[in-house]
Design a protein around this motif. Structure first.
Motif, PDB file in Angstrom:
ATOM      1  N   ILE A 127       0.728  -1.487   0.215  1.00 22.55           N
ATOM      2  CA  ILE A 127      -0.291  -0.144   0.224  1.00 22.55           C
ATOM      3  C   ILE A 127       0.584   1.330   0.011  1.00 22.55           C
ATOM      4  N   SER A 128       2.074   1.294   0.919  1.00 18.47           N
ATOM      5  CA  SER A 128       2.473   2.261   0.747  1.00 18.47           C
ATOM      6  C   SER A 128       3.569   2.777  -0.432  1.00 18.47           C
ATOM      7  N   HIS A 168       0.060   7.904  -4.642  1.00 18.79           N
ATOM      8  CA  HIS A 168       0.512   8.516  -5.452  1.00 18.79           C
ATOM      9  C   HIS A 168       1.798   9.213  -5.004  1.00 18.79           C
ATOM     10  N   GLY A 169       2.550   9.629  -6.127  1.00 17.95           N
ATOM     11  CA  GLY A 169       3.893  10.693  -5.608  1.00 17.95           C
ATOM     12  C   GLY A 169       4.928  10.287  -5.201  1.00 17.95           C
ATOM     13  N   LYS A 170       4.843   8.658  -4.480  1.00 18.96           N
ATOM     14  CA  LYS A 170       6.208   8.912  -4.361  1.00 18.96           C
ATOM     15  C   LYS A 170       7.009   8.073  -5.112  1.00 18.96           C
ATOM     16  N   PRO A 171       8.184   8.299  -4.594  1.00 15.24           N
ATOM     17  CA  PRO A 171       9.729   8.983  -5.500  1.00 15.24           C
ATOM     18  C   PRO A 171      10.134   7.049  -6.445  1.00 15.24           C
ATOM     19  N   ASN A 172      10.485   6.939  -7.472  1.00 14.24           N
ATOM     20  CA  ASN A 172      11.291   5.482  -7.764  1.00 14.24           C
ATOM     21  C   ASN A 172       9.915   4.620  -7.733  1.00 14.24           C
ATOM     22  N   GLN A 173       9.057   4.899  -7.948  1.00 16.29           N
ATOM     23  CA  GLN A 173       7.648   4.217  -7.386  1.00 16.29           C
ATOM     24  C   GLN A 173       7.996   2.595  -8.532  1.00 16.29           C
TER      25      GLN A 173
END
Length: 139
Positions: free
Chosen positions: A9-10, A14-19
């Motif tokens: 879930i982490s 949205h917007g998490k770097p390096n997804q």
């Protein structure tokens, strides 16, 4: 049905770097009605966010807003750790102890006959729970 571990879930934030595109693609291929969270995942997220709110309030505030949205999106799909889950969890510690929270997540999945979705498959090995690692393409 799938029980998402905290790292999944982490990763989908949205917007998490390096997804991970593999994780995003896996999630996009699932019906949202088949994705669930454990109350233990909410606990783990709360621990991280509350610590961040103390250290870096603006970042903590942003993650608080994200978690509020997650809780709303999963409102009917957050599974509790209950009295009937406890014996299942206890049995996972005999004869080889597992991490408390991982065992609680595994027990919840076992009780509901769900598959745990996680990057940390080694934390769940030996519990008997079905596992998916969405970081590995094609799984």
């Amino acid at each position: 049905m799938f029980l998402l571990d905290t790292n999944v879930i982490s990763e989908l934030r949205h917007g998490k770097p390096n997804q991970s595109m593999a994780v995003r693609n896996w999630a996009a291929g699932q019906a949202s009605s088949g994705l669930f969270l454990s109350a233990i995942t909410i606990l783990e997220l709360e621990l991280g966010i509350q610590a961040l709110e103390r250290r870096t309030p603006p970042q903590g505030s942003a993650l608080r807003a994200w978690l509020t949205g997650v809780r709303a999106a999963f409102a009917d799909r957050i599974l509790s750790f209950t009295e009937s889950t406890a014996p299942v969890c206890a049995a996972l510690h005999i004869p080889n102890p597992h991490g408390e929270r991982d065992a609680m997540i595994a027990a919840t999945a076992i009780e509901h006959q769900f598959t745990v979705v996680t990057r940390n498959v080694s934390d769940f090995v030996g519990t008997g729970v079905a596992l998916v690692n969405p970081w590995l393409e094609g799984q």
